[in-house]
Design an enzyme around this catalytic site. Structure first.
Site, short mmCIF file in Angstrom:
data_model
loop_
_atom_site.label_atom_id
_atom_site.label_comp_id
_atom_site.label_asym_id
_atom_site.label_seq_id
_atom_site.Cartn_x
_atom_site.Cartn_y
_atom_site.Cartn_z
N SER A 1 46.33 36.44 43.96
CA SER A 1 46.91 35.02 43.72
C SER A 1 48.36 35.05 43.43
CB SER A 1 46.13 34.44 42.67
OG SER A 1 46.26 35.04 41.58
N ASP B 1 42.13 43.79 35.11
CA ASP B 1 43.39 43.46 34.55
C ASP B 1 43.07 42.69 33.22
OD1 ASP B 1 42.24 41.21 35.79
OD2 ASP B 1 44.04 40.42 36.53
N ASP C 1 34.61 32.55 43.30
CA ASP C 1 34.68 31.83 42.00
C ASP C 1 34.35 30.36 42.04
OD1 ASP C 1 37.15 32.25 42.97
OD2 ASP C 1 37.97 32.46 40.89
N HIS D 1 33.60 42.85 47.69
CA HIS D 1 33.35 43.92 46.83
C HIS D 1 32.60 43.52 45.80
CE1 HIS D 1 35.63 46.41 43.50
NE2 HIS D 1 34.40 47.01 43.77
N ASP E 1 37.26 49.34 44.72
CA ASP E 1 37.38 48.86 46.17
C ASP E 1 39.02 49.66 46.46
OD1 ASP E 1 37.31 47.67 48.66
OD2 ASP E 1 37.45 45.81 48.00
#
Length: 339
Positions: free
Chosen positions: A214, A105, A183, A82, A36
């Site tokens: 975040s 990550d 989530d 996405h 993305d």
């Protein structure tokens, strides 16, 4: 396939290097990177792998109209969009029957693929499971038993962070996929529908992404201390039938409620060491949160479910001994107002 969701982290190299180093077969585990954000440097890094990975690009990079009070959460809306597109590609366009989802990550453990390969038949066979996750939310080094790296659990909490799902689950979720915060949406009772995930004692992923949407919310407090498993466990040679619902409820609940009950002061004072595994009982949300905080567990609840919990029970290691933070034995279900 392993679906890697990427955006603007050129450090995706760290994620891809480990995936390619540890995968036992390019045929069995093709790597698909879905990008993305249109970030040129990240695209160059992905392209540098040639045909070792498939590189697909999310076509819609436009801003998303969000409610005024959510303006600062635009990133979460883009992530949900996405995910929806990338999972649609894997299950609709490429027509795979299952996928392992990781983000750019995450670094994976040497037995990451072995773990998922062994747990896959379990997911196919047990309809009370809806995912297999590589992640233990309370997996800080001092809170896990590294000598029991082969130990797996059922959990009612959706852990994410390296997880396997079947195409049938996508058939169910896609029509109602949320606009943001996917989530936590997965953790709502309407989506979970009483199902559980498999999770490990010692995490098979770790996150190195402090910078993100975040803003490192949990990173400094918890995530950077998560122990990544470093000992290869031959999961495909182990009998994992103990994770099937009926068997697990018989053996795990018996073990938890047979453990002698202690007070939190006794735990903190390192007393009654002779007891072996022990149980700390909580009644009510405030007691759970107070005990979790006192012992270094993640204390947040999503739709009433504690992180890594099963039937309200959280299993962890404290000062070198097994502790079950558990509700009374007559527990009847989660209270979604606990949050």
């Amino acid at each position: 396939p392993v679906l890697v969701l990427a955006c603007d982290r050129s450090t995706v190299r760290r994620c891809l290097d480990k995936l390619l180093r540890y995968r036992p077969s390019a045929q069995r585990f093709p790597v698909i990177v879905s990008q993305d954000c249109g970030h040129a440097e990240t695209a160059r890094v992905i392209a540098s792998y040639g045909d070792a990975v498939a590189h697909i690009r999310q076509p819609d990079l436009s801003d998303i109209a969000v409610p005024a009070e959510h303006r600062k959460f635009q990133g979460y809306y883009k992530i949900a969009r996405h995910y929806r597109w990338a999972l649609g590609q894997v299950f609709r366009t490429f027509r795979y029957r299952a996928a392992i989802v990781v983000e750019d990550d995450l670094e994976v453990a040497p037995d990451f693929f072995e773990y998922f390969q062994a747990a896959f038949p379990l997911l196919l066979a047990d309809r009370s499971l809806w995912c297999v996750s590589a992640w233990n939310d309370n997996g800080k080094e001092q809170m896990v038993d590294v000598a029991q790296a082969e130990l797996l659990y059922r959990t009612d909490f959706f852990p994410g962070l390296g997880w396997l799902l079947l195409a049938e689950l996508w058939d169910e979720l896609e029509p109602k996929w949320p606009r943001a915060f996917w989530d936590d949406w997965m953790r709502q009772p309407e989506q979970r529908r009483g199902r559980s995930c498999v999770r490990p004692e010692v995490s098979r992923t770790m996150t190195f992404g402090r910078k993100g949407v975040s803003h490192g919310q949990f990173f400094d407090q918890y995530l950077k201390f998560i122990k990544l498993n470093d000992r290869f466990v031959p999961f495909t040679q182990l009998d994992l039938s103990y994770l099937k619902k009926d068997e697990y409820e018989r053996s795990f609940l018996a073990k938890v409620y047979a453990a002698p009950e202690v007070r939190v002061e006794e735990l903190q004072g390192n007393r009654r060491r002779e007891l072996g595994a022990v149980r700390l009982q909580y009644r009510g949300r405030d007691a759970f949160k107070a005990f979790a905080k006192a012992l270094g567990l993640m204390d947040d609840l999503k739709s009433g479910v504690p992180r890594a919990g099963y039937r309200g029970i959280v299993s962890f290691v404290y000062r070198g001994r097994r502790v079950y933070l558990a509700p009374p034995a007559d527990w009847t279900g989660y209270d979604p107002s606990w949050s």
